[in-house]
Write a protein that holds these residues in place. Structure first.
Motif, short mmCIF file in Angstrom:
data_model
loop_
_atom_site.label_atom_id
_atom_site.label_comp_id
_atom_site.label_asym_id
_atom_site.label_seq_id
_atom_site.Cartn_x
_atom_site.Cartn_y
_atom_site.Cartn_z
N GLY A 260 -57.45 16.25 70.24
CA GLY A 260 -56.78 16.24 70.73
C GLY A 260 -56.62 17.54 72.20
O GLY A 260 -55.61 18.41 72.81
N ILE A 261 -58.13 17.19 72.78
CA ILE A 261 -57.83 17.92 73.91
C ILE A 261 -56.60 17.69 75.12
O ILE A 261 -56.50 16.26 75.27
CB ILE A 261 -59.71 17.79 75.19
N THR A 262 -56.49 19.01 75.72
CA THR A 262 -55.00 18.90 76.82
C THR A 262 -55.30 19.27 77.59
O THR A 262 -54.47 18.73 78.54
CB THR A 262 -53.70 19.74 75.92
N ARG A 263 -56.73 19.29 78.66
CA ARG A 263 -56.90 19.80 79.66
C ARG A 263 -58.61 18.66 80.37
O ARG A 263 -58.96 19.57 79.10
CB ARG A 263 -56.81 20.94 79.93
N ILE A 264 -58.94 18.29 81.15
CA ILE A 264 -59.96 17.90 81.76
C ILE A 264 -59.78 18.16 83.25
O ILE A 264 -59.01 18.36 83.62
CB ILE A 264 -59.96 16.22 81.60
N SER A 265 -61.32 18.32 83.19
CA SER A 265 -62.19 18.27 85.23
C SER A 265 -62.36 17.20 85.59
O SER A 265 -63.35 16.63 84.97
CB SER A 265 -62.87 19.31 84.72
N VAL A 266 -62.20 17.05 86.39
CA VAL A 266 -63.26 15.87 87.43
C VAL A 266 -63.09 16.44 88.35
O VAL A 266 -62.32 16.06 89.47
CB VAL A 266 -62.21 14.45 87.29
N ASN A 267 -64.46 16.68 88.99
CA ASN A 267 -64.70 18.03 89.66
C ASN A 267 -65.11 17.36 91.11
O ASN A 267 -67.33 16.84 91.12
CB ASN A 267 -65.26 19.53 89.31
N PRO A 268 -64.90 16.80 92.12
CA PRO A 268 -66.09 15.88 92.50
C PRO A 268 -67.38 16.90 93.92
O PRO A 268 -68.00 16.51 94.15
CB PRO A 268 -65.02 15.09 93.96
N LYS A 294 -59.58 6.08 85.74
CA LYS A 294 -59.46 6.07 84.08
C LYS A 294 -59.14 6.69 83.11
O LYS A 294 -57.53 7.13 82.40
CB LYS A 294 -60.88 5.65 84.01
N ALA A 295 -59.10 8.14 83.93
CA ALA A 295 -58.30 9.29 82.67
C ALA A 295 -56.55 9.34 82.89
O ALA A 295 -56.40 9.45 81.52
CB ALA A 295 -58.96 10.43 83.20
N ARG A 296 -56.41 8.90 84.01
CA ARG A 296 -54.99 8.99 84.54
C ARG A 296 -54.52 7.51 83.05
O ARG A 296 -53.52 7.64 82.38
CB ARG A 296 -54.32 8.97 85.45
N ARG A 297 -55.30 6.52 83.60
CA ARG A 297 -54.39 5.36 82.73
C ARG A 297 -55.11 5.52 80.89
O ARG A 297 -53.60 4.67 80.55
CB ARG A 297 -56.04 4.27 83.01
N LEU A 298 -55.64 6.53 80.75
CA LEU A 298 -55.52 6.34 79.34
C LEU A 298 -54.94 7.81 79.06
O LEU A 298 -55.00 7.92 77.58
CB LEU A 298 -57.28 7.11 78.89
N GLY A 299 -54.13 8.31 79.93
CA GLY A 299 -52.77 8.78 79.50
C GLY A 299 -52.89 10.79 79.98
O GLY A 299 -52.26 11.65 79.37
N PHE A 300 -54.18 11.03 79.85
CA PHE A 300 -54.72 12.35 80.62
C PHE A 300 -53.01 13.06 81.40
O PHE A 300 -53.07 12.08 82.92
CB PHE A 300 -55.76 12.92 81.32
N ASP A 301 -52.94 14.37 81.28
CA ASP A 301 -52.04 14.12 82.16
C ASP A 301 -51.52 15.50 83.02
O ASP A 301 -51.33 16.19 83.42
CB ASP A 301 -49.92 14.50 81.30
N ASN A 302 -52.60 16.09 82.51
CA ASN A 302 -53.44 16.82 83.08
C ASN A 302 -55.27 17.81 83.55
O ASN A 302 -55.71 18.09 82.68
CB ASN A 302 -53.46 18.96 81.76
N ILE A 303 -55.06 17.27 84.80
CA ILE A 303 -56.36 16.86 85.54
C ILE A 303 -56.66 18.33 86.03
O ILE A 303 -55.83 18.16 87.42
CB ILE A 303 -57.30 15.55 86.16
N ASN A 304 -57.20 18.59 86.10
CA ASN A 304 -57.78 19.57 87.54
C ASN A 304 -59.20 18.60 88.30
O ASN A 304 -60.35 17.92 87.47
CB ASN A 304 -58.55 20.95 87.12
#
Length: 475
Positions: A260-268, A294-304
């Motif tokens: 149920g995580i709603t927000r993740i970070s992918v930090n370059p 990859k995160a987008r394909r899995l449906g994550f809609d809140n990526i920082n």
């Protein structure tokens, strides 16, 4: 080297940090204050000096600000430049804007006062006012009686970046003790959950280090434990700072998603390969792109995504190129940090030079324009000691994607319980009490309790970590 002397110990902090802001690359040291010397004095390596006498009377808040303004003008004349945040040296400039909004000040009145009283630029004054307004609206969603926020720290990274001063260690060095760390962490979480009976978190934030340094099984074990111990139904926000692209796998993303995580970070931090190699991030630009997609394909809609302005060897053109690559991905929020190098960071001990103030100014302006093009608005702001060029860190987000925890950690309106090595709890008290350790009986309604930073010490002293929080919770 710049040497500072000051007759009043209580003013030395102001004098020191303003000199550091004007001379970010210089070593600044203290000299004992002398009764016969000027109130504050700075001696420079070229043989020149600046000095100032204190205004007559008691050195209260207003008198200190008058002294700050005079000291600022001397330094500005010597360097022939101004600081974007004027005499403000604290980390939370939006607090003043928030306070004035709550006192029903009009925007124009605040801007004029902020610029005159603190010598803040018009651009930064307006930014503070706008961000404070967005913060106010988000904070209204909190439960003032039963709510709190939970931070869980994972102090491991694949490698330690040269600019990093956080309490994190290389996974290679600590791989045999990760399970011991998780066991200690879960003991602390058990203690906190027992003390939070009848209350529920508004936000949960798992940060680091790099939480996705854990294996998929370890990550699942941790997330299961949090779900068992805390009521995570109807959270306003649940963040996992995935961070380093080289730790993000589809298996781990699925574990995160299932909990149920709603927000993740992918930090370059940057999309320049030369810089990634220089600062010790052992991943490629393409790794970042692939992890995000990859995160987008899995449906994550809140990526920082996080970027740093002023990394060694970079200029405004590099930032423009980085921002172009970020725009192509389209994150839901973007956090732009002005580089801050602390003594604990390897970069602070090596010959890796940060960008100049003018370069960082250009970079942050480019980032603000890119954020606007992506439909992202500034929603929180904070500053750090030793930040290059006297700038700030700004979070930009789509209207419904702002990071609530980020606001809470800055505005200190709600108790934040923090577990893990180096984690810092902020406990908001119902009634003010004498500040612990204060010789002047200074009153406070906020108690900070920090866990030890060393990973092995945290594991060995976990009972001590829990006991220190126990006496203050829900007072």
């Amino acid at each position: 080297m710049i040497r500072i002397s000051c007759r009043d110990e209580s003013y030395y902090y102001n004098a020191y940090h303003m000199v550091k802001a004007f001379f970010p690359g210089e070593e600044v040291v203290s000299l004992p204050g002398e009764k016969a010397s000027p109130f504050v004095r700075a001696d420079f390596a070229d043989g020149s000096s600046l000095s100032l006498e204190a205004p007559a009377g008691v050195l209260d808040g207003a008198a200190k600000r008058e002294l700050d303004r005079d000291w600022y003008h001397l330094l500005a004349k010597k360097t022939e430049r101004k600081l974007p945040w004027g005499i403000l040296t604290g980390v939370r400039p939006t607090k003043l804007a928030m306070q004035k909004r709550q006192e029903n000040w009009e925007k124009d009145v605040f801007l004029e006062w902020f610029e005159k009283e603190y010598l803040v630029s018009k651009e930064k004054a307006l930014l503070a006012w706008e961000i404070a307004g967005r913060e106010e609206r988000l904070l209204r969603r909190l439960d003032p009686e039963k709510g709190f926020s939970l931070y869980v720290g994972i102090p491991f990274c694949p490698t330690v970046c040269s600019y990093c001063s956080f309490s994190s260690g290389s996974l290679l060095d600590w791989k045999d003790r990760v399970d011991d760390y998780l066991q200690a962490l879960m003991r602390e979480l058990s203690f906190l959950s027992e003390r939070c009976e009848g209350k529920k978190p508004d936000a949960v934030y798992i940060g680091g280090g790099t939480p996705t340094s854990l294996s998929a099984l370890q990550l699942e074990r941790l997330l299961d434990d949090i779900a068992d111990k805390f009521d995570c139904r109807n959270l306003l926000e649940y963040t996992v700072e995935a961070g380093r692209p080289d730790t993000i796998t589809e298996e781990k993303l699925k574990v995160i998603q299932e909990h149920g995580i709603t927000r993740i970070s992918v930090n370059p931090q940057t999309m320049q390969q030369k810089t990634l190699d220089l600062v010790g991030r052992k991943h490629t630009v393409q790794d970042t792109v692939e992890a995000f997609e990859k995160a987008r394909r899995l449906g994550f809609d809140n990526i920082n995504m996080d970027l740093i302005a002023g990394l060694p060897g970079e200029d405004a053109k590099d930032m423009q190129d980085t921002l172009g690559k970020i725009e192509a991905l389209g994150p839901d929020s973007l956090t732009v940090h002005a580089l801050a190098i602390k003594r604990a960071a390897r970069m602070g001990r090596e010959d890796q030079k940060a960008g100049t103030g003018d370069e960082i100014a250009d970079m942050t302006k480019e980032a603000a324009l890119a954020a606007e093009r992506m439909g992202l608005e500034p929603y929180y702001l904070y500053r750090q000691k030793n930040i290059a060029g006297n700038f700030e860190n700004v979070g930009y987000a789509k209207v419904d994607k702002a990071g609530i925890y980020n606001i809470l950690i800055m505005e200190e309106k709600q108790t934040i319980l923090a577990a893990g090595a180096g984690a810092s709890s902020k406990i908001v008290l119902k009634k003010p009490c004498p500040m612990p350790g204060s010789r002047k009986k200074k009153m406070t309604n906020l108690i900070r309790i920090e866990n030890v930073k060393a990973i092995d010490a945290y594991i060995d002293r976990i009972d001590e970590m829990t006991e220190r929080k126990g006496e203050w919770l829900w007072r």
